[in-house]
Design an enzyme around this catalytic site. Structure first.
Site, PDB file in Angstrom:
ATOM      1  N   CYS A  77       0.769   6.919   2.230  1.00  0.00           N
ATOM      2  CA  CYS A  77       1.251   7.173   0.868  1.00  0.00           C
ATOM      3  C   CYS A  77       0.717   6.243  -0.219  1.00  0.00           C
ATOM      4  CB  CYS A  77       2.769   7.202   0.850  1.00  0.00           C
ATOM      5  SG  CYS A  77       3.539   5.681   1.362  1.00  0.00           S
ATOM      6  N   HIS A 127       5.856   3.252  -5.118  1.00  0.00           N
ATOM      7  CA  HIS A 127       5.243   2.661  -3.926  1.00  0.00           C
ATOM      8  C   HIS A 127       3.854   2.081  -4.173  1.00  0.00           C
ATOM      9  CE1 HIS A 127       5.088   2.726   0.709  1.00  0.00           C
ATOM     10  NE2 HIS A 127       5.934   1.803   0.283  1.00  0.00           N
TER      11      HIS A 127
END
Length: 152
Positions: A77, A127
């Site tokens: 990710c 993130h």
């Protein structure tokens, strides 16, 4: 074409088409980038998943918009998110694995769009570094005007 070169080239073509076609502020298109972590090709209703319900994606597919092929800059990710935002390979911008922050000096699509008069927002999983107000890599520092994001 090598996969590691595909994303930056596509991003460059997209931006060239977008900015080359803009004449008046009222004529500019609006667009939304969606990213789902760990979302496989078969995990949609329109591809026959027995449990997952994806009514909006199903409706898009029924009207002709099927997103059947996507090549990410990395199999995880954080590096993929950074590739989408920068148009660069993770090795070029330094986010090598999940949890690594993006470098504050990176230029993102949000920076470019803001410079062109767009208002940009990020909502959801960031993130790419801390989202705290003082972080040099929070969504606002990376070009977004508004954000309601979480670190992970």
């Amino acid at each position: 074409m090598k996969t590691n070169l595909l994303l930056p080239r596509l991003a460059a073509c997209f931006l060239a088409l977008l900015f080359g076609s803009l004449i008046h502020a009222d004529d500019r298109p609006s667009f939304i980038l969606l990213m789902g972590d760990d979302h496989g090709w078969s995990e949609t209703g329109y591809n026959g998943h027995p449990y997952l319900q994806t009514p909006v994606l199903d409706q898009m597919a029924a009207s002709g918009l099927r997103l059947d092929h996507f090549y990410s800059g990395h199999p995880s990710c954080s590096p993929t998110r950074g590739s989408v935002l920068t148009g660069r390979h993770p090795n070029r911008y330094g986010t090598f694995a999940p949890g690594w922050s993006i470098r504050p000096q990176e230029i993102t699509i949000a920076h470019l769009l803001s410079d062109a008069g767009y208002r940009c927002g990020h909502f959801g999983k960031w993130h790419l570094g801390p989202v705290k107000k003082e972080s040099p890599t929070n969504p606002r520092a990376m070009g977004f005007d508004e954000y309601l994001s979480h670190d992970n």
